[in-house]
Enzyme design. Structure first.
Site, PDB file in Angstrom:
ATOM      1  N   LYS A 251       0.940  -1.299  -0.151  1.00 53.39           N
ATOM      2  CA  LYS A 251       0.011  -0.012  -0.012  1.00 53.39           C
ATOM      3  C   LYS A 251       0.961   1.241  -0.033  1.00 53.39           C
ATOM      4  CE  LYS A 251      -4.309   0.985   2.344  1.00 53.39           C
ATOM      5  NZ  LYS A 251      -5.159   0.559   3.693  1.00 53.39           N
TER       6      LYS A 251
HETATM    7  O1  G3P Z   1      -7.784   1.660   5.535  1.00 54.20           O
HETATM    8  C1  G3P Z   1      -8.045   2.961   4.680  1.00 54.20           C
HETATM    9  C2  G3P Z   1      -9.511   3.256   5.090  1.00 54.20           C
HETATM   10  O2  G3P Z   1     -10.339   2.233   4.792  1.00 54.20           O
HETATM   11  C3  G3P Z   1      -9.728   4.014   6.382  1.00 54.20           C
HETATM   12  O3  G3P Z   1     -10.775   4.278   6.857  1.00 54.20           O
HETATM   13  O4  G3P Z   1     -12.468   4.690   8.458  1.00 54.20           O
HETATM   14  O5  G3P Z   1     -10.040   5.683   8.987  1.00 54.20           O
HETATM   15  O6  G3P Z   1     -11.655   6.552   7.192  1.00 54.20           O
HETATM   16  P1  G3P Z   1     -11.305   5.323   7.893  1.00 54.20           P
END
Ligand code: G3P
Length: 215
Positions: free
Chosen positions: A84
């Protein structure tokens, strides 16, 4: 069919979801690993042992050369590792180099169709638009997915749209309706996808009525 990933570093959640037979992969990020409270290496080994599907592991460097070095190390860990990389100009350089070496890249922190176009052109196998964070600030996250899916279809690019930062089951339905390739979500959202009050009521009635059937 839309692929379902868990966005977590919690091994109990991954084990449970994997046991349901619907888990295609896992995405992690530094925040999620920190939340697990465990050592990075141990968490990653556990995830790789549990799920035979793409596992996104994020680089924690910002300079292209460092990202490339770290990306190579991560990719060596296991055949299922997807590296990533953050959507920056340094990230694009790293994506280009690593993808040419055959390393699969998931470009993270995507918030616009333009960023997705550049990541795909650089050779990424996945782009991860964060729809929940866009919604949080009053922009429609799903609109970005709509645009990216349409653009990628126009050019038949070998890059999958991985919808990230999912907050609730409606996000999953909308993403699948648009034809996104992957949805990655917290365990609570996946659990909610399994539930409906009418299922509970119906099951209760079936079990009660079964008791009335002469055996
Ligand atoms: O892992 C990336 C993403 O899904 C993060 O989500 O909930 O931290 O905005 P969030």
């Amino acid at each position: 069919m839309v692929k379902i990933f868990l966005d977590t570093a919690n091994i109990d959640e991954i084990r449970e979801a994997a046991s349901w037979g619907v888990l295609d992969g896992v995405t992690t990020n530094p925040t999620l690993v920190a939340k697990s409270g465990r050592k990075w290496g141990e968490v990653i080994q556990d995830i790789l042992a549990l799920v035979d599907g793409p596992i996104s592991l994020e680089v924690t460097t910002t300079d292209a050369d460092d990202m490339i070095k770290q990306g190579r190390q991560l990719a060596k860990l296991h055949k299922n590792v997807v590296v990533k990389i953050q959507m920056t100009t340094e990230g694009l350089k790293a994506i280009r180099t690593l993808s040419k070496e055959g390393v699969r890249i998931n470009t993270t922190l995507i918030f616009s169709a333009n960023q997705a176009i550049l990541a795909a052109k650089a050779g990424a196998k996945y782009v991860s638009p964060f729809i929940g964070r866009l919604d949080d600030q009053g922009q429609e996250g799903m609109q970005v997915i709509r645009e990216i899916v349409e653009i990628f279809k126009n050019y038949d690019w070998d890059c999958q749209v991985l919808v990230a930062s999912i907050r609730h089951p409606l996000h999953v339905i909308e993403a699948a309706k648009l034809g996104a390739d992957v949805v990655t979500m917290p365990f609570e959202v996946l659990k909610k996808m399994t539930q409906h009050t009418l299922t509970d009521v119906g099951l209760k009635r079936f079990l009660e009525d079964w008791k009335k059937v002469p055996q």
